[in-house]
Each structure stands twice: as structure tokens, then as C-alpha cells.
Design a protein around this motif. Structure first.
Motif, mmCIF file in Angstrom:
data_model
loop_
_atom_site.group_PDB
_atom_site.id
_atom_site.type_symbol
_atom_site.label_atom_id
_atom_site.label_comp_id
_atom_site.label_asym_id
_atom_site.label_seq_id
_atom_site.Cartn_x
_atom_site.Cartn_y
_atom_site.Cartn_z
ATOM 1 N N ALA A 25 -90.167 13.429 -120.968
ATOM 2 C CA ALA A 25 -89.724 13.599 -119.596
ATOM 3 C C ALA A 25 -89.326 15.056 -119.273
ATOM 4 C CB ALA A 25 -88.922 12.597 -119.056
ATOM 5 N N LEU A 26 -88.476 15.542 -120.329
ATOM 6 C CA LEU A 26 -87.598 16.614 -120.114
ATOM 7 C C LEU A 26 -89.020 17.949 -120.335
ATOM 8 C CD1 LEU A 26 -85.221 18.602 -119.839
ATOM 9 C CD2 LEU A 26 -84.814 18.426 -122.474
ATOM 10 N N ALA A 27 -89.556 17.735 -121.232
ATOM 11 C CA ALA A 27 -90.811 18.318 -121.504
ATOM 12 C C ALA A 27 -91.547 18.825 -120.416
ATOM 13 C CB ALA A 27 -91.502 18.199 -122.417
ATOM 14 N N ASN A 28 -91.928 17.538 -119.510
ATOM 15 C CA ASN A 28 -92.662 17.522 -118.388
ATOM 16 C C ASN A 28 -91.739 18.557 -117.230
ATOM 17 O OD1 ASN A 28 -94.727 16.085 -119.118
ATOM 18 N ND2 ASN A 28 -93.746 14.066 -118.642
ATOM 19 N N GLU A 29 -90.438 18.388 -117.219
ATOM 20 C CA GLU A 29 -89.661 19.114 -116.211
ATOM 21 C C GLU A 29 -89.847 20.651 -116.453
ATOM 22 O OE1 GLU A 29 -86.141 17.680 -115.448
ATOM 23 O OE2 GLU A 29 -86.588 15.803 -115.058
ATOM 24 N N VAL A 30 -89.712 20.930 -117.968
ATOM 25 C CA VAL A 30 -89.643 22.170 -118.420
ATOM 26 C C VAL A 30 -91.165 22.987 -117.901
ATOM 27 C CG1 VAL A 30 -89.722 23.695 -120.439
ATOM 28 C CG2 VAL A 30 -88.109 21.961 -120.085
ATOM 29 N N SER A 31 -92.042 22.132 -118.160
ATOM 30 C CA SER A 31 -93.604 22.606 -117.893
ATOM 31 C C SER A 31 -93.576 22.984 -116.181
ATOM 32 C CB SER A 31 -94.666 21.545 -118.047
ATOM 33 O OG SER A 31 -95.988 22.066 -117.887
ATOM 34 N N VAL A 32 -93.008 22.208 -115.557
ATOM 35 C CA VAL A 32 -93.177 22.486 -114.076
ATOM 36 C C VAL A 32 -92.186 23.764 -113.895
ATOM 37 C CG1 VAL A 32 -91.958 21.833 -111.809
ATOM 38 C CG2 VAL A 32 -93.157 20.121 -113.363
ATOM 39 N N CYS A 33 -91.189 24.177 -114.519
ATOM 40 C CA CYS A 33 -90.340 25.361 -114.473
ATOM 41 C C CYS A 33 -91.301 26.523 -114.874
ATOM 42 C CB CYS A 33 -89.101 25.322 -115.300
ATOM 43 S SG CYS A 33 -87.731 24.089 -114.624
ATOM 44 N N ASN A 38 -87.494 20.416 -100.932
ATOM 45 C CA ASN A 38 -86.041 21.161 -100.574
ATOM 46 C C ASN A 38 -85.270 20.418 -101.712
ATOM 47 O OD1 ASN A 38 -87.016 22.535 -98.600
ATOM 48 N ND2 ASN A 38 -86.849 20.940 -96.848
ATOM 49 N N ASP A 39 -85.552 19.348 -102.102
ATOM 50 C CA ASP A 39 -84.379 18.668 -102.996
ATOM 51 C C ASP A 39 -84.981 18.672 -104.474
ATOM 52 O OD1 ASP A 39 -82.680 17.123 -104.019
ATOM 53 O OD2 ASP A 39 -83.081 15.160 -103.215
ATOM 54 N N ALA A 40 -84.162 19.452 -105.430
ATOM 55 C CA ALA A 40 -84.679 19.756 -106.769
ATOM 56 C C ALA A 40 -84.585 18.416 -107.527
ATOM 57 C CB ALA A 40 -83.910 20.632 -107.470
ATOM 58 N N ASN A 41 -83.722 17.338 -106.949
ATOM 59 C CA ASN A 41 -83.626 16.193 -107.709
ATOM 60 C C ASN A 41 -84.817 15.444 -107.900
ATOM 61 O OD1 ASN A 41 -80.561 15.905 -108.112
ATOM 62 N ND2 ASN A 41 -80.475 16.172 -106.028
ATOM 63 N N THR A 42 -85.745 15.688 -107.009
ATOM 64 C CA THR A 42 -87.237 15.010 -106.913
ATOM 65 C C THR A 42 -87.936 15.536 -108.109
ATOM 66 O OG1 THR A 42 -87.959 16.303 -105.329
ATOM 67 C CG2 THR A 42 -87.104 14.415 -104.659
ATOM 68 N N ILE A 43 -87.722 16.736 -108.777
ATOM 69 C CA ILE A 43 -88.574 17.536 -109.494
ATOM 70 C C ILE A 43 -87.934 17.657 -110.791
ATOM 71 C CG2 ILE A 43 -89.876 19.537 -109.939
ATOM 72 C CD1 ILE A 43 -90.317 19.910 -107.105
ATOM 73 N N LEU A 44 -86.770 17.941 -110.958
ATOM 74 C CA LEU A 44 -86.118 18.270 -111.976
ATOM 75 C C LEU A 44 -84.413 17.476 -112.367
ATOM 76 C CD1 LEU A 44 -85.903 22.193 -111.823
ATOM 77 C CD2 LEU A 44 -87.804 20.859 -112.873
ATOM 78 N N PRO A 45 -84.532 16.162 -112.243
ATOM 79 C CA PRO A 45 -83.532 15.432 -112.319
ATOM 80 C C PRO A 45 -82.618 15.285 -113.732
ATOM 81 C CG PRO A 45 -85.556 13.901 -112.542
ATOM 82 C CD PRO A 45 -85.983 15.253 -112.044
ATOM 83 N N LEU A 46 -83.553 15.566 -114.832
ATOM 84 C CA LEU A 46 -83.108 15.712 -116.142
ATOM 85 C C LEU A 46 -82.294 17.094 -116.577
ATOM 86 C CD1 LEU A 46 -85.278 13.893 -118.569
ATOM 87 C CD2 LEU A 46 -83.207 13.234 -117.815
ATOM 88 N N LEU A 47 -82.946 18.266 -115.816
ATOM 89 C CA LEU A 47 -82.479 19.456 -115.901
ATOM 90 C C LEU A 47 -81.274 19.648 -115.359
ATOM 91 C CD1 LEU A 47 -85.840 21.721 -116.210
ATOM 92 C CD2 LEU A 47 -83.989 21.418 -117.818
#
Length: 335
Positions: A84-92, A110-119
Motif C-alpha cells: 500500500a505504501l509503494a502504491n502511494e509512493v508511485s502516485v507521488c 483537495n484532501d490528501a488523506n484520500t490519496i496518501l493516508p500512510l505517507l
């Protein structure tokens, strides 16, 4: 891992003049990084190049103080969390290198919680979409430096092993599919020859063609037995294929092409097929975009249908692939 200690060791006047860090010593220093990278590409079967960039990104978070000792802590997290973290990193990473993707995501969320909750949790809410967008150039430079200075040397041997493993696995699957098609063909012939008899008691002697050998083995009878769906899938792939030509006398590697395309356009590459030649430089290649990035074709080849890149000082021409180009390119003059 973050590398200030290692950098300081390399820059120490009393040791740098005489000490040479071997590959084994470098690998030992980056043992934790190599452990996490191995989990990404082997345990989780994630894309090698994407995982390569992900490790450089995680190092960057440590270096800037957003998540100290992050990579060491990832050694003990479950695979689902690491994935899941790797997926968020890929988005970044896509946000950093793909302006079109960044503008689309930022406009819709507008809310990063929906895209990068782990980060957000790992960085205590500091690493946000707004921060990424505002510091794009700084982060891109840091990620590029980590790629060149640490990741290549730390993970190159693992990458080669994974690519070899994947090639062998693909060849095994293609060989299995090939023999399955031959079994079906033989069964069909038996049924046509003896419709009223027990098929298992009938023996038909005819030579079988040899199985596919190497990466070019998917030819002959198996290729002629492609289904309509497979032909349609192949045609769809050609619609998102970029044809690259290289200047003769200026050899360029597949890795150089991959690094440049990922840095400039993001993680858009499905496959790259370099021209197969013996003892000479490849003069062309086919770059197939991932289905989700088919819309990037015009951006890569430009609105005029032809674009020129300079990769490590070497000119590369890109245009939309047309089947006849594959035959024309081998006899054309490259400039």
C-alpha cells in the motif's frame, strides 16, 4: 537508507585517497535497503523500475527529515502495508514527473488523506500534495541523485536477477501455452479422422514442430493459431507503441531509455523491445505504453507525430509505431 554517514566516509581526507569501497562493502552498508527492495520485486512482484524509483523516494523522505529511519522500520511491516505504501509512493512520483497527471489529481482532490493516508501518518501530516507540488524541482533533483548515486549500485544485481527470472517465467508460460495448443490441435485432428471411434485408441503419427526456443520462440504454428481476441489485443498494443530510432555510432542502452522516459513522463512504460543484433548497436526499439497511459502517446511523439529527445548527449527520434516501420528501419539510414 539515508547516506550522510557513507558520504562522510567517502569524503574523509584521511581515507578517501587510499580506501576503495568494494561492491560487497557497498551492498553490506545498504543491506536494509536491499532487503526492502527485494520484498518489493520478489515477494510483492512489483515492477522493477517502479520499485527502483520507490526506494530512491523513500531515501529522500529520510534525507529531508520527513521520516527518519523509515526504510529500517519497513523491514518489519506486513506485506500488505508495504504494498500500500509503494502504491502511494508511485502516485507521488507521477505527481513529480508528470505535470498533466499532477494538475488532474490536484484539481480533483483537495484532501490528501484520500490519496496518501500512510505517507501522511508516517510523516506526521507534513508530506502533503501541496508540499509535493510546491517543491517539485527540489524533490525531482533529490530523487534523481538517489537513483544515480545509490540505487543503481545498490540494486543493479537484484534487478538483473529479477529480469532474468521474469524472462524465464514468461518463456515457460509461452512454452506451456504452445504445447497446450498443439495438444488441442492433435485432439481435433484425431476427432476428424475417427469420429465414431474411441479417440484414445487411435494413433496418428506425424512430426511435431519444435517448441519455442529463447525470447523469439513465439513463432510458427503457435503464432498462426492466434485467436481473434489475441489479434485484437496485439493491435491495441500497437496503438500505444512508440517507435524509437537511434543515431548510428552513438550506442544507447535499454536502461538509458527507461531512465529518461520515466524521469520525463512518469511510470508509463509497459515494455521496451530493442532491436536484436549480434555485435552491433541497436538502431531502433519499440516502446509499448501501459494501457492506462495510452493517452500519453501524443505528448511523447508530439502533435506533429515525431519528436526528438537527447539522452545522455545522444539523439533519439520518437514517432507512433506503424507495422511497416519495423521493416523499413532495418534498411534506412539513421542520422
Amino acid at each position: 537508507m539515508a547516506c550522510p554517514l557513507f558520504s562522510a566516509f567517502m569524503e574523509n581526507p584521511s581515507s578517501s585517497a587510499t580506501a576503495v569501497v568494494t561492491r560487497e562493502e557497498f551492498h553490506t552498508f545498504h543491506k536494509i535497503d536491499r532487503t526492502v527492495f527485494t520484498r518489493l520485486v520478489y515477494t510483492l512482484s512489483r515492477d522493477v523500475d517502479q520499485s527502483f524509483l520507490a526506494m530512491g523516494f523513500l531515501m529522500m523522505l529520510e534525507q529531508f527529515g520527513y521520516a527518519p529511519d523509515l526504510i529500517a522500520s519497513l523491514c518489519s511491516v506486513p506485506d500488505t502495508v508495504l504494498d500500500a505504501l509503494a502504491n502511494e509512493v508511485s502516485v507521488c512520483i507521477n505527481l513529480l514527473f508528470n505535470h498533466h497527471f499532477a494538475s488532474t489529481v490536484l484539481a480533483a482532490n483537495n484532501d490528501a488523506n484520500t490519496i496518501l493516508p500512510l505517507l501522511l501518518r508516517i510523516t506526521k501530516g507534513r508530506f502533503t500534495l501541496t508540499l509535493i507540488n510546491a517543491n517539485r524541482e527540489i524533490f525531482c533533483t533529490s530523487l534523481t541523485n538517489n537513483w544515480n548515486d545509490f540505487c543503481v549500485r545498490a540494486f543493479e544485481d537484484i534487478c538483473e536477477k529479477v529480469r532474468k527470472f521474469n524472462r524465464e517465467k514468461l518463456m515457460a508460460l509461452e512454452r506451456e501455452k504452445y504445447f497446450e495448443e498443439l495438444r488441442n490441435l492433435r485432439l481435433g485432428c484425431l476427432q476428424q479422422l475417427s469420429p465414431n471411434r474411441n479417440v484414445q485408441n487411435v494413433t496418428v503419427a506425424y512430426p511435431l514442430p519444435p517448441p519455442p526456443v529463447g525470447e523469439e520462440g513465439n513463432t510458427g504454428a503457435a503464432a498462426r493459431m492466434l485467436s481473434e481476441e489475441e489479434r485484437a489485443a496485439r493491435a491495441a498494443a500497437e496503438e500505444r507503441t512508440v517507435f524509437l530510432t537511434f543515431s548510428k555510432g552513438y550506442p544507447i542502452s535499454e536502461e538509458e531509455v527507461r531512465v529518461y522516459i520515466i524521469r520525463r513522463f512518469g511510470d508509463v512504460i509497459g515494455t521496451i523491445e530493442m532491436q536484436q543484433v549480434e555485435g552491433e548497436q541497436p538502431l531502433f526499439a519499440k516502446l509499448v505504453l501501459k494501457p492506462s497511459f495510452a493517452s500519453m502517446m501524443e505528448e511523447i511523439v508530439s502533435a506533429k507525430g515525431k519528436n526528438k529527445f537527447t539522452i545522455n548527449g545522444k539523439h533519439v527520434w520518437a514517432r507512433k509505431y506503424v507495422r511497416k516501420n519495423m521493416f523499413a528501419a532495418s534498411s534506412s539510414t539513421h542520422v
